[in-house]
Scaffold this motif. Structure first.
Motif, short mmCIF file in Angstrom:
data_model
loop_
_atom_site.label_atom_id
_atom_site.label_comp_id
_atom_site.label_asym_id
_atom_site.label_seq_id
_atom_site.Cartn_x
_atom_site.Cartn_y
_atom_site.Cartn_z
N LEU A 15 -23.46 24.51 42.07
CA LEU A 15 -22.59 23.27 41.88
C LEU A 15 -22.88 22.44 40.48
CD1 LEU A 15 -22.47 21.87 45.61
CD2 LEU A 15 -20.88 23.25 44.36
N THR A 108 -19.45 14.56 42.13
CA THR A 108 -18.51 13.67 42.53
C THR A 108 -18.49 13.70 44.17
OG1 THR A 108 -17.12 15.90 42.59
CG2 THR A 108 -17.11 14.97 40.40
N ASP A 109 -17.41 13.07 44.48
CA ASP A 109 -17.17 13.15 45.91
C ASP A 109 -16.80 14.14 46.60
OD1 ASP A 109 -17.33 10.17 46.17
OD2 ASP A 109 -15.05 9.81 46.21
N HIS A 110 -16.07 15.30 45.89
CA HIS A 110 -15.91 16.73 46.38
C HIS A 110 -17.38 17.37 46.50
CE1 HIS A 110 -14.13 20.41 47.02
NE2 HIS A 110 -14.63 20.83 45.95
N ASP A 111 -18.11 17.16 45.35
CA ASP A 111 -19.40 17.85 45.27
C ASP A 111 -20.43 17.39 46.51
OD1 ASP A 111 -18.91 19.11 42.87
OD2 ASP A 111 -19.79 17.33 41.56
N ASP A 113 -19.30 16.29 49.18
CA ASP A 113 -18.75 16.85 50.48
C ASP A 113 -19.48 18.27 50.64
OD1 ASP A 113 -17.45 14.64 51.44
OD2 ASP A 113 -15.59 15.34 50.71
N SER A 114 -19.39 18.96 49.72
CA SER A 114 -19.86 20.53 49.55
C SER A 114 -21.35 20.42 49.70
CB SER A 114 -19.76 21.20 48.21
OG SER A 114 -18.34 21.37 47.80
#
Length: 138
Positions: A15, A108-111, A113-114
Motif C-alpha cells: 500500500l 489516506t482514509d481509504h488506506d 480502511d484497507s
C-alpha cells in the motif's frame, strides 16, 4: 513464521505509495502485530514482489546490502533524502538516508480502511488457527 503474518505484512507494504517510506516498526504498528524484526524477516525472505525499498530503519537507512538499488528507486520515485547520495552513487562513499518526516507515508482514509481490513483478517485467521490447535491438544 506463519504465512498469515507474512501475507499481512506484504499487503501493508504494497500500500505504501511511490516517493513515501515507512519504518519496519511503522508496519508492525499499523498491523497491530509483531515488531520491527519480524517485519524485517518477512521482507528479507518474502519481500521481492512488493516495494521493499519503501520500508527502512527508524533512522531512515535503506535495507542493509541493498543501498544502491534502493537509492536508485528513491531517486526514480522522488523520495525525499538527506545526505551525500550523489557521491554515494558515483563512488560508493558518503552517507545518506530517507528524510523523515517529509517521506513518511500518511495513509489516506481509504488506506486506513484497507489496513484495518488486513489487520482484522490476520487476527481472525490466527484466532482460527489457535482454536484448531487447542482442539488437537486433547
Amino acid at each position: 513464521m506463519r504465512i498469515e503474518y507474512v501475507e499481512a505484512v506484504l499487503a501493508i507494504v504494497d500500500l505504501v505509495p511511490d516517493g513515501s517510506a515507512v519504518t519496519y516498526g511503522d508496519v508492525a504498528e499499523l498491523l497491530g502485530a509483531g515488531g520491527p524484526r519480524q517485519v524485517g524477516a518477512v521482507l528479507s525472505n518474502y519481500g521481492s514482489a512488493v516495494p521493499w525499498w519503501r520500508v527502512v530503519k527508524a533512522g531512515g537507512q535503506a535495507p542493509e546490502g541493498h543501498e544502491v538499488e534502493a537509492l536508485r528507486r528513491y531517486l526514480m520515485e522522488g523520495t525525499p533524502l538527506h545526505g551525500a547520495y550523489e557521491a554515494f552513487l558515483r563512488t560508493g562513499e558518503g552517507r545518506w538516508r530517507v528524510a523523515f518526516p517529509p517521506a513518511r507515508w500518511a495513509p489516506t482514509d481509504h488506506d486506513l480502511d484497507s489496513i484495518d481490513g488486513i489487520a482484522r483478517l490476520l487476527e481472525r485467521r490466527l484466532h482460527e488457527l489457535s482454536v484448531a490447535d487447542d482442539g488437537m491438544s486433547v
